[in-house]
Design a protein around this motif. Structure first.
Motif, mmCIF file in Angstrom:
data_model
loop_
_atom_site.group_PDB
_atom_site.id
_atom_site.type_symbol
_atom_site.label_atom_id
_atom_site.label_comp_id
_atom_site.label_asym_id
_atom_site.label_seq_id
_atom_site.Cartn_x
_atom_site.Cartn_y
_atom_site.Cartn_z
ATOM 1 N N SER A 68 4.617 -2.419 6.164
ATOM 2 C CA SER A 68 4.238 -1.693 4.953
ATOM 3 C C SER A 68 4.159 -2.658 3.779
ATOM 4 N N PHE A 69 3.382 -2.240 2.804
ATOM 5 C CA PHE A 69 3.174 -3.030 1.586
ATOM 6 C C PHE A 69 3.533 -2.168 0.386
ATOM 7 N N SER A 70 4.298 -2.747 -0.542
ATOM 8 C CA SER A 70 4.684 -2.029 -1.747
ATOM 9 C C SER A 70 3.622 -2.212 -2.822
ATOM 10 N N LEU A 71 3.227 -1.098 -3.433
ATOM 11 C CA LEU A 71 2.208 -1.158 -4.487
ATOM 12 C C LEU A 71 2.715 -1.875 -5.729
ATOM 13 N N LYS A 72 4.026 -2.086 -5.833
ATOM 14 C CA LYS A 72 4.569 -2.826 -6.971
ATOM 15 C C LYS A 72 4.242 -4.320 -6.893
ATOM 16 N N HIS A 73 3.845 -4.778 -5.695
ATOM 17 C CA HIS A 73 3.576 -6.202 -5.503
ATOM 18 C C HIS A 73 2.089 -6.526 -5.569
ATOM 19 N N ILE A 74 1.313 -5.664 -6.187
ATOM 20 C CA ILE A 74 -0.126 -5.942 -6.291
ATOM 21 C C ILE A 74 -0.376 -7.170 -7.164
ATOM 22 N N ASP A 75 0.380 -7.301 -8.243
ATOM 23 C CA ASP A 75 0.224 -8.491 -9.096
ATOM 24 C C ASP A 75 0.591 -9.760 -8.334
ATOM 25 N N THR A 76 1.610 -9.673 -7.493
ATOM 26 C CA THR A 76 1.986 -10.837 -6.675
ATOM 27 C C THR A 76 0.893 -11.173 -5.671
ATOM 28 N N LEU A 77 0.237 -10.131 -5.135
ATOM 29 C CA LEU A 77 -0.866 -10.358 -4.201
ATOM 30 C C LEU A 77 -2.033 -11.058 -4.888
ATOM 31 N N ARG A 78 -2.292 -10.723 -6.117
ATOM 32 C CA ARG A 78 -3.384 -11.380 -6.846
ATOM 33 C C ARG A 78 -3.072 -12.855 -7.110
ATOM 34 N N LYS A 79 -1.790 -13.203 -7.122
ATOM 35 C CA LYS A 79 -1.400 -14.599 -7.336
ATOM 36 C C LYS A 79 -1.401 -15.414 -6.045
ATOM 37 N N GLY A 80 -1.649 -14.753 -4.911
ATOM 38 C CA GLY A 80 -1.759 -15.490 -3.654
ATOM 39 C C GLY A 80 -0.577 -15.345 -2.722
ATOM 40 N N ILE A 81 0.275 -14.352 -2.927
ATOM 41 C CA ILE A 81 1.439 -14.134 -2.057
ATOM 42 C C ILE A 81 1.427 -12.681 -1.596
ATOM 43 N N LEU A 82 1.365 -12.484 -0.285
ATOM 44 C CA LEU A 82 1.396 -11.147 0.300
ATOM 45 C C LEU A 82 2.828 -10.832 0.727
ATOM 46 N N SER A 83 3.432 -9.836 0.107
ATOM 47 C CA SER A 83 4.792 -9.401 0.445
ATOM 48 C C SER A 83 4.703 -8.110 1.242
ATOM 49 N N PHE A 84 5.237 -8.125 2.450
ATOM 50 C CA PHE A 84 5.238 -6.928 3.289
ATOM 51 C C PHE A 84 6.594 -6.800 3.969
ATOM 52 N N ALA A 85 6.877 -5.597 4.462
ATOM 53 C CA ALA A 85 8.174 -5.289 5.069
ATOM 54 C C ALA A 85 7.972 -4.792 6.487
ATOM 55 N N LEU A 86 8.958 -5.093 7.343
ATOM 56 C CA LEU A 86 8.995 -4.622 8.728
ATOM 57 C C LEU A 86 10.250 -3.771 8.880
ATOM 58 N N SER A 87 10.086 -2.468 9.093
ATOM 59 C CA SER A 87 11.220 -1.539 9.078
ATOM 60 C C SER A 87 12.035 -1.656 10.361
ATOM 61 N N PHE A 88 13.373 -1.524 10.218
ATOM 62 C CA PHE A 88 14.292 -1.542 11.354
ATOM 63 C C PHE A 88 14.540 -0.145 11.911
ATOM 64 N N ARG A 89 14.530 0.856 11.059
ATOM 65 C CA ARG A 89 14.860 2.226 11.447
ATOM 66 C C ARG A 89 13.762 3.173 10.958
ATOM 67 N N THR A 90 13.811 4.377 11.502
ATOM 68 C CA THR A 90 12.894 5.412 11.036
ATOM 69 C C THR A 90 13.372 5.924 9.681
ATOM 70 N N LEU A 91 12.502 5.862 8.698
ATOM 71 C CA LEU A 91 12.850 6.278 7.345
ATOM 72 C C LEU A 91 12.363 7.708 7.132
ATOM 73 N N SER A 92 13.319 8.615 6.940
ATOM 74 C CA SER A 92 12.973 10.025 6.772
ATOM 75 C C SER A 92 12.417 10.329 5.384
ATOM 76 N N VAL A 93 12.739 9.474 4.417
ATOM 77 C CA VAL A 93 12.270 9.701 3.049
ATOM 78 C C VAL A 93 10.810 9.268 2.940
#
Length: 344
Positions: free
Chosen positions: A273-298
């Motif tokens: 997954s990708f957080s929309l808060k990191h769009i500015d970081t993506l424009r600077k050339g760094i892609l931040s993404f996460a790999l979940s360990f558990r099922t997130l009910s929220v």
């Protein structure tokens, strides 16, 4: 001469006694003189201290040890006698225990040992047959890669907004390769142990720029551009991918497209997954993404899922064990190999 001596007999006795005193040795006279001096200078003193008593004499430890040794010997002898009579099994028999000629062989362990040896020989023969019939192939009971990938259907509703810009190939297999690329990368804890291989299926229509950047990096095997930043147990691991100049220019100039309808709203274990808060970081050339360990009910409203883990759950557990509460990894984790899989 003493004043009390009055008779001749007393005088003779005194003279004889005096002669005997002069006949003794000089050493005895010296010792006698010293004794008289000590007696003369003696002082009155009462010794009221208790006498010294030795514990060994009172408790009689030696005799107690001998008695305990004798008792232990008798107990051992009695135990041996009980075991002997128990082996004879004289209880419940009508005849005497010594009238049986085979009493000493009745409870022999030879028969039991013989049966055990025969069982071991049979087991060895069975194992030898299996070894002789063994083949070079190893059945790991794992399903092929295509079994883990769901049935592909072209997401026409999502691609409707790209009609004027995207031209899909006519063949379904080519569409699958374009919209569902499969990448993999191997992770390792530096100097300790390998974590394993993560095989991930990307959803291009969910986040085209992130999928393109991951495919390009894995295809060119640029290992140093992918690194683990944080790992939160029971949550997810955060990665950073440094983009190439082409991807950086594309992210800076064009509009960043994403669509949350590609994957379900509930984030399962192994979801990228990708957080929309990191769009500015993506424009600077760094892609931040996460790999979940558990099922997130929220429901994650500010995150866009664009990939699913196909293989590597064991590595996911090892990656989670390397995390801490504040997110800082306990040991440094690096990528050792990566690539793009052409199998569907």
């Amino acid at each position: 001469m003493p004043s009390k001596i009055t008779t001749l007999a007393q005088t003779i006795h005194f003279k004889n006694k005096k002669k005997k005193l002069y006949n003794i040795s000089p050493l005895f006279q010296y010792n006698y003189y010293k004794h008289r001096c000590r007696v003369k200078n003696a002082k009155k003193f009462i010794d009221n201290a208790p006498p010294i008593l030795h514990l060994t004499n009172i408790m009689n430890l030696k005799n107690n040890y001998i008695d305990m040794s004798a008792i232990s010997g008798m107990m051992r002898t009695n135990t041996e006698m009980l075991e002997f009579f128990g082996r004879l099994n004289i209880f419940g028999r009508k005849e005497s225990w010594n009238d049986s000629h085979d009493a000493q062989w009745r409870y022999s362990r030879l028969a039991f040992m013989r049966r055990a040896v025969e069982a071991i020989e049979k087991e060895n023969q069975y194992i030898a047959k299996r070894v002789l019939n063994a083949q070079k192939k190893i059945n790991t009971h794992l399903k092929p890669l295509s079994a883990s990938v769901g049935d592909f259907r072209t997401p026409k509703e999502i691609l409707a907004k790209y009609k004027s810009e995207v031209i899909l190939p006519p063949r379904c297999g080519d569409q699958h390769l374009l919209l569902r690329p499969i990448v993999y990368f191997d992770m390792e804890v530096v100097g300790l142990y390998p974590i394993g291989r993560f095989i991930i299926q990307l959803y291009t229509e969910a986040f085209p720029q992130a999928a393109l950047a991951l495919v390009r990096t894995c295809k060119e095997q640029k290992l140093r551009k992918l690194r683990l930043v944080r790992a939160f147990p029971n949550l997810w691991a955060e990665f950073e991918l440094r983009l190439d100049a082409k991807d950086t220019a594309l992210a800076a100039d064009s509009h960043i497209e994403y669509d949350k309808r590609a994957l379900s709203k509930n984030f399962k274990a192994g979801t990228l997954s990708f957080s929309l808060k990191h769009i500015d970081t993506l424009r600077k050339g760094i892609l931040s993404f996460a790999l979940s360990f558990r099922t997130l009910s929220v429901e994650m409203k500010e995150r866009v899922a664009f990939g699913v883990l196909i293989r590597g759950k064991r590595g996911l557990y090892l990656l989670e064990s390397n995390g801490t509460k504040n997110g800082k990894p306990m040991k440094k984790v690096i990528a050792t190999e990566m690539g793009v899989s052409s199998k569907i």
